[in-house]
Structures are given as C-alpha cells and as structure tokens.
Design an enzyme around this catalytic site. Structure first.
Site, PDB file in Angstrom:
ATOM      1  N   LYS A  22       0.823  -1.206   0.000  1.00 38.98           N
ATOM      2  CA  LYS A  22       0.000   0.000   0.000  1.00 38.98           C
ATOM      3  C   LYS A  22       0.870   1.275   0.000  1.00 38.98           C
ATOM      4  O   LYS A  22       2.073   1.207   0.205  1.00 38.98           O
ATOM      5  CB  LYS A  22      -0.943  -0.006   1.218  1.00 38.98           C
ATOM      6  CG  LYS A  22      -1.835  -1.253   1.278  1.00 38.98           C
ATOM      7  CD  LYS A  22      -2.672  -1.416   0.028  1.00 38.98           C
ATOM      8  CE  LYS A  22      -3.692  -2.531   0.069  1.00 38.98           C
ATOM      9  NZ  LYS A  22      -3.193  -3.870   0.310  1.00 38.98           N
TER      10      LYS A  22
HETATM   11  C1  LIG Z   1      -9.503  -4.284  -1.629  1.00 40.90           C
HETATM   12  C2  LIG Z   1      -8.820  -4.866  -0.421  1.00 40.90           C
HETATM   13  N1  LIG Z   1      -9.527  -5.037   0.706  1.00 40.90           N
HETATM   14  C3  LIG Z   1      -8.974  -5.539   1.820  1.00 40.90           C
HETATM   15  C4  LIG Z   1      -7.647  -5.914   1.847  1.00 40.90           C
HETATM   16  C5  LIG Z   1      -7.076  -6.494   3.092  1.00 40.90           C
HETATM   17  O1  LIG Z   1      -5.975  -5.743   3.554  1.00 40.90           O
HETATM   18  P1  LIG Z   1      -4.939  -6.366   4.591  1.00 40.90           P
HETATM   19  O2  LIG Z   1      -3.889  -7.069   3.770  1.00 40.90           O
HETATM   20  O3  LIG Z   1      -4.374  -5.186   5.327  1.00 40.90           O
HETATM   21  O4  LIG Z   1      -5.666  -7.283   5.466  1.00 40.90           O
HETATM   22  C6  LIG Z   1      -6.862  -5.761   0.714  1.00 40.90           C
HETATM   23  C7  LIG Z   1      -5.464  -6.158   0.714  1.00 40.90           C
HETATM   24  O5  LIG Z   1      -4.752  -6.078  -0.250  1.00 40.90           O
HETATM   25  C8  LIG Z   1      -7.465  -5.225  -0.465  1.00 40.90           C
HETATM   26  O6  LIG Z   1      -6.762  -5.072  -1.574  1.00 40.90           O
END
Ligand SMILES: Cc1ncc(COP(=O)(O)O)c(C=O)c1O
Length: 425
Positions: free
Chosen positions: A213
């Site tokens: 990110k």
């Molecule tokens: C659209 C979306 N939602 C949720 C997540 C979940 O994020 P995390 O990896 O911090 O759990 C991601 C992770 O890439 C994502 O791309």
C-alpha cells in the site's frame, strides 16, 4: 539499466506533456539488468530510525505510537475516531462482529476485491451478494448496489478500487434510505479524495497498511468513523474483549486485572508497526503525487499499444491515490493472453501481479457459492485479463519506459514496436 541483447539503436525523443528527453531504445532484444518489482515500499532512513527508536524505548507492543497513528489518521481524514489493528482484514472481521452480522445476513459488494472481505463474511456465517462492476473503472455503481439490496442485507461494502473512489454521495443516500450499514473498503484509498473530501470523512472506512500500500506499517490497518459507539466496540473486540489494553492500564492506572466484557480477539497493532506508518504519513501526499506522474507517463505510453489498456478514471470529481497500475491484456487485440504476457515480462526482468482474481472464481467459492454464468460479466471479463504493472514512488521515468518497451517487444501483434510517443527531435 537496459542491456542490449542484440544490435539496436537509441533515439532521443520527447515525451508528451512531460517534455523530458530520454534515450529510448525501442527495437528488439533489450532487457533490464535488474529486476523491477511491481511494488516496493517507500522506506526511508528516517523510517528505519523511527522503528529502531521504538525498539530501544522499551514499549514494543500497542502503546503511544499506535495512539499517535490513530490520532494522526483521524485528524487527516476529519474523522472522530480511528482504530488500528493488525490488518485491514482483522478490522473487517471486528467491524462485521461489531455491527452484529448474524448467520444468513447478506453483505453486498463487488466480487472484484481481495477475497479477504468475502472470507470474513463466510466465516461469520453471512452470505456474500456479489455485484458486477463497471467494465472500465472496476467500481461498483449505486445502481448495481441498490439492485442487490434485500430485506436480509446488513451492510454494503463498496471498494475504492486501486485508489479511485466509488460514487459515494448516491451510495450514502441509498444506504440511509434502505436502513443498511455502509462500510467503505478503502484498503487502496488512503489519501484519495471524493468531491474535495478525503476518504474517511463522514463515513466508516477501513485503510490497509500492508507493504504493497501507499504507506505501510509492515502489516496493519486503520478503521476511521464518526460513530464513537462502533469504535468502542471494535476497540474492545480487538483486545480480548477487555475494553482496555496494556497501554491504557499503564497510562490511566486502570486495574491490571481488567475483566472481559465480552469474548474478544487479539488483533492489536504493535507500536513498532505503528511507528513505521506514522513516519511515512507526512509524505503521503508527495508519494501520491509521484504515483500520479508515473501513471500519467504510463497512460501516454500505453495509448500506443493496442490491447493493453489502463482503467478509466471515474467521471465524478476526485483525487486518485494511484495505488495500483492495472491494465487489461486483451488477447484478441494484442495477440497474447495474460499468463504468457506476465511470463514474457518476467523473462525481461519486469515484475507483474494480479489484483485480483474475482472472489467468486476462487476454488472454494466456485464449488460452494457458484454464480450463474454471465451474472458478473464485466467482473469475469476483467478477472481473466487484468495485470498490475510496476508502480511505486521510487521508480524513475526510465523504469516506466523499460516496462513499456518490454511490452512492445513481447507482444506478437504490437503495432508499436518502432513507434514512440511524442515529437522526435
Ligand atoms: C480491496 C482490499 N480489501 C482488503 C484488503 C485487506 O488488507 P490487509 O492485507 O491489510 O488485510 C486488501 C489487501 O490487499 C485489499 O486489496
């Protein structure tokens, strides 16, 4: 950075609005000497020192740095509350529990997302009701979301895909009218604006701080909301259901034997993670600005390659965070299907990714939650064609040109093998 594999010539060209002069080697047999990954976290020496200082401080787990990260993100977004946890996925889990998602409740959102959200819904006994997305923005429209809402709908979860905002105003009005919760999946969208307002303002949104990110805490996520009761429930669930954590006890002299208010989880973010994102947060706007420059250069260059097409930007006023540079590889037009395209680029030292295989196409979902053919037509079309190209703030313009040249070389039908953008001098 580019090695000659066979005889070639370089040309001096100027690139559209950027007006920069670069040597652009554009004929066959060229490849980079070093691998270009599709993402790389923007970690500075100051970020490293900030983590080292926490390690030396004696307070490693959830403490003052988490509190500061929460305050800083809430202030930036103009939100009343922010709650950090070990990931955006953990926060999705805590949020769904906090709103009381029960077996049989429906959750409306796109299948074109990271499958972590649908997984949390399934694990809590809920039902995912997937909606199709726009073919060129990959965003869920208010109309598609409305058509999927039933009397069993508990929450609508649109995704600000790649850092482009969904059309929030009508979606907010829709959820208010239908009496359902609205949670913005803003995993890609820290720093995105919709109609002049930062994402996170005036709603409930979850940002991810995973290393891919725009800013990262290693692993982590932050939920922002104006709903203080919701934030309090999530804070409780985040740490065993105690309603206080170790830092609260140290700071506020609360009893070390705090009692469980309701059974909770262990999903609190450590300070050594929080401080990394905290150190990067002041650079968020400049990191996004560099991503925007790179995306503009990609758009100019890819315009000349048939069948490798970037996403369209939303029509409503917005600031795009350019979290991912997604293209669609259309075999009918460029003569190559996605996996061969990705392999060929890898052989030229260019990394790529897929964001995402649509959730309903994963094996468990195919076998247990099959979708009627054609119901999610735009999602299916994109799911088999999307490919993420390298984009991160430390990239040079030349890195983008390396990617574009590699694409020109690997495509059998590339009309652009010898064509370059801009005016030759
Ligand atoms: C659209 C979306 N939602 C949720 C997540 C979940 O994020 P995390 O990896 O911090 O759990 C991601 C992770 O890439 C994502 O791309």
């Amino acid at each position: 950075m580019v090695r000659k594999n066979s005889a070639h010539k370089n040309s001096k060209k100027t690139f559209g609005s950027l007006g920069k002069f670069v040597d652009l080697p554009y004929d066959h047999g060229l490849m980079r000497e070093t691998f270009l990954p599709f993402c790389k976290a923007p970690i500075s020496e100051a970020d490293i020192q900030a983590v080292v200082a926490v390690l030396r401080s004696g307070w490693i787990t959830t403490g003052p740095k988490v509190a500061e990260l929460e305050r800083s993100i809430a202030t930036r977004c103009g939100a009343k509350e922010a709650v950090a946890a070990t990931s955006a996925t953990a926060l999705m889990h805590l949020y769904l529990q906090a709103i009381g998602l029960k077996p049989g409740d429906e959750v409306v959102g796109p299948s074109m997302t990271w499958v972590s959200t649908p997984n949390m819904v399934e694990l809590l006994g809920g039902r995912n009701v997937f909606v199709d997305v726009d073919r060129d923005t990959l965003l869920a429209s208010p109309e598609a979301l409305e058509a999927a809402i039933t009397a069993r709908t508990k929450v609508v979860i649109p995704v600000h895909y790649t850092g482009a905002p969904v059309d929030l105003d009508p979606i907010r009005a829709l959820c208010a009218r239908k009496g359902v919760h609205l949670l913005e999946d803003a995993a890609h969208a820290i720093g995105t604006h919709y109609k002049g307002r930062e994402i996170g303002m005036g709603g409930t949104a979850i940002f991810s701080l995973h290393p891919i990110k725009t800013i990262t805490s290693g692993e982590g996520g932050v939920l922002v909301t104006d709903d203080s009761a919701l934030a309090a429930k999530i804070r409780g669930l985040r740490f065993h259901g105690l309603a206080v954590d170790a830092h609260d006890r140290a700071q506020q002299g609360r009893s070390p034997q705090a009692e469980v208010q309701q059974p909770g989880y262990k999903q609190n973010m450590p300070d050594m993670n929080a401080v990394l994102a905290l150190s990067q947060l002041p650079r968020l706007d400049s990191l996004i600005a560099r991503r925007q420059e790179l995306a503009t250069l990609y758009r100019e260059q890819l315009a000349h390659i048939d069948g490798v097409t970037m996403l369209a930007d939303p029509k409503w006023s917005h600031k795009h965070a350019r979290h991912l540079l997604v293209v669609r590889v259309d075999e009918r037009r460029c003569g190559m299907e996605r996996s061969a395209f990705m392999e060929a680029l890898k052989a030229k030292n260019i990394g790529t990714g897929i964001h995402f295989l649509a959730s309903h196409t994963h094996r468990w979902y195919r076998e247990n939650r099959p979708e009627p053919a054609g119901r999610l037509a735009n999602t299916d079309w994109n799911s088999s064609r999307i490919c993420t190209l390298p984009m991160f703030p430390d990239m040079a313009d030349q890195d983008v040109l390396d990617v574009v040249n590699a694409i020109k070389e690997v495509l059998p039908k590339s009309v652009a093998k010898v064509a370059v953008t801009g005016v030759a001098r």
